[in-house]
Structure formats: structure tokens, C-alpha cells
Design a protein around this motif. Structure first.
Motif, short mmCIF file in Angstrom:
data_model
loop_
_atom_site.label_atom_id
_atom_site.label_comp_id
_atom_site.label_asym_id
_atom_site.label_seq_id
_atom_site.Cartn_x
_atom_site.Cartn_y
_atom_site.Cartn_z
N ASP A 236 0.83 -1.21 0.00
CA ASP A 236 0.00 0.00 0.00
C ASP A 236 0.86 1.26 0.00
O ASP A 236 0.55 2.23 -0.70
N THR B 198 2.34 1.70 -3.47
CA THR B 198 1.32 2.21 -4.38
C THR B 198 1.09 3.70 -4.18
O THR B 198 0.99 4.47 -5.14
N LEU B 199 1.05 4.13 -2.93
CA LEU B 199 0.87 5.54 -2.63
C LEU B 199 2.06 6.37 -3.12
O LEU B 199 1.87 7.46 -3.69
N LYS B 200 3.28 5.84 -2.95
CA LYS B 200 4.47 6.54 -3.45
C LYS B 200 4.39 6.71 -4.97
O LYS B 200 4.72 7.78 -5.50
N LYS B 201 3.96 5.67 -5.65
CA LYS B 201 3.85 5.74 -7.11
C LYS B 201 2.78 6.74 -7.54
O LYS B 201 2.97 7.45 -8.53
N LYS B 202 1.68 6.81 -6.82
CA LYS B 202 0.64 7.79 -7.15
C LYS B 202 1.14 9.20 -6.94
O LYS B 202 0.85 10.10 -7.75
N ILE B 203 1.90 9.44 -5.87
CA ILE B 203 2.40 10.78 -5.57
C ILE B 203 3.43 11.22 -6.60
O ILE B 203 3.40 12.35 -7.09
N GLY C 156 3.76 10.02 -9.58
CA GLY C 156 3.21 9.96 -10.92
C GLY C 156 3.83 8.90 -11.81
O GLY C 156 3.76 8.98 -13.02
N THR C 157 4.44 7.88 -11.21
CA THR C 157 5.07 6.82 -12.00
C THR C 157 4.13 5.65 -12.23
O THR C 157 4.51 4.68 -12.86
N GLU C 158 2.92 5.73 -11.71
CA GLU C 158 1.97 4.61 -11.88
C GLU C 158 1.27 4.69 -13.19
O GLU C 158 0.94 5.68 -13.74
#
Length: 151
Positions: A139, A142-147, A149-151
Motif C-alpha cells: 500500500d 502504491t501511494l508513493k507511485k501515485k504521488i 506519478g510513476t503509476e
């Protein structure tokens, strides 16, 4: 006497002024305890820390120059000032709200109880078992990727 030997070892020979003592309040120490503490005093003198003789004003000037260069590189200065001012106002407002909550007689204790309960739940839910720790780590990733913008 033992405290004096410790302070002499710690301060490198400088003695502290003796504080007035009341024999009725302080327990008596045996000579054996005194010898052990005095024997440890030379070892404590190895722990001295010496200040570096650097000139900090030069590094301060370099820091100011670096900050000026970074500020000059900023393209949208009003937006940066607006965000900075907003952050300061939000911090002040949060401080006022917490002060008001703290002034209500029973509310701080209730909030402590709620915090303790949430902490207990979080530990049980995410930290106690191996599977739930893996879930928490995924989790967070996933949050790091959303912040970022690499997701």
C-alpha cells in the motif's frame, strides 16, 4: 566525593563548585563504591569532545549565496509565496484549534484515549502478522507511485 571525581574526569580537571549537602537526605556510600567510581574516572576522560576550529561565517555566506541562486531559478515566485503563506496560516490555524481543544476539560483525555485505541488497532491490523505487514508495504509503495506519478 564520587560525583566530584566524575565531574573532574568529565571536565578534564576543572572542578565544579561544591553544592551544600544535608547528611540526613543523602545515603552514605561505602569506600568500595567510591573506589569503583574513581577507578572509572580515567576511562571517562577519553570521552572528551573538542570543537572544530572551522570558520562558520564562510559556510554561512555560501549558504546564503546558494539560497539566492535557487530563488532566482524559481520561475513562478508568486505561487511559491502563496503556498508558503498558506502553509504558515494552516500551521497557525492548527495551533489555535489544538489550543482550543486542550482548553476543554475532558476532551484532551478523550483524544488521548482515541489515539491509543487507534494505535492499538493499527498495530493489530498492520504490524502484528507477516501478511498484513506485506500488505502495508505494498500500500505504501502504491501511494508513493501515485504521488510521484510513476503509476
Amino acid at each position: 566525593m564520587a560525583a566530584t571525581a566524575y565531574s573532574v574526569a568529565l571536565l578534564g580537571g576543572a572542578r565544579l563548585p561544591a553544592a551544600p549537602r544535608s547528611a540526613a537526605l543523602l545515603p552514605r556510600r561505602s569506600a568500595c563504591q567510591l573506589r569503583l567510581q574513581v577507578a572509572d574516572a580515567p576511562r571517562l576522560s577519553l570521552l572528551r569532545v573538542k570543537a572544530a576550529s572551522e570558520d562558520t561565517s564562510a559556510s554561512g555566506d555560501e549558504l546564503i549565496e546558494e539560497l539566492k541562486a535557487k530563488w532566482d531559478a524559481v520561475e513562478d515566485k508568486p505561487t511559491v509565496l502563496l503556498y508558503g503563506g498558506g502553509a504558515i496560516v494552516a500551521l497557525w490555524l492548527t495551533s489555535v484549534v489544538v489550543g482550543a481543544i486542550n482548553a476543554v476539560p475532558l476532551l484532551p483525555k478523550i483524544m488521548e484515549l482515541v489515539g491509543l485505541g487507534y494505535t492499538g488497532w493499527f498495530v493489530y491490523r498492520y504490524l502484528l502478522f507477516k501478511e498484513s505487514r506485506k500488505e502495508l508495504a505494498s500500500d505504501i509503495e502504491t501511494l508513493k507511485k501515485k504521488i510521484t506519478g510513476t503509476e
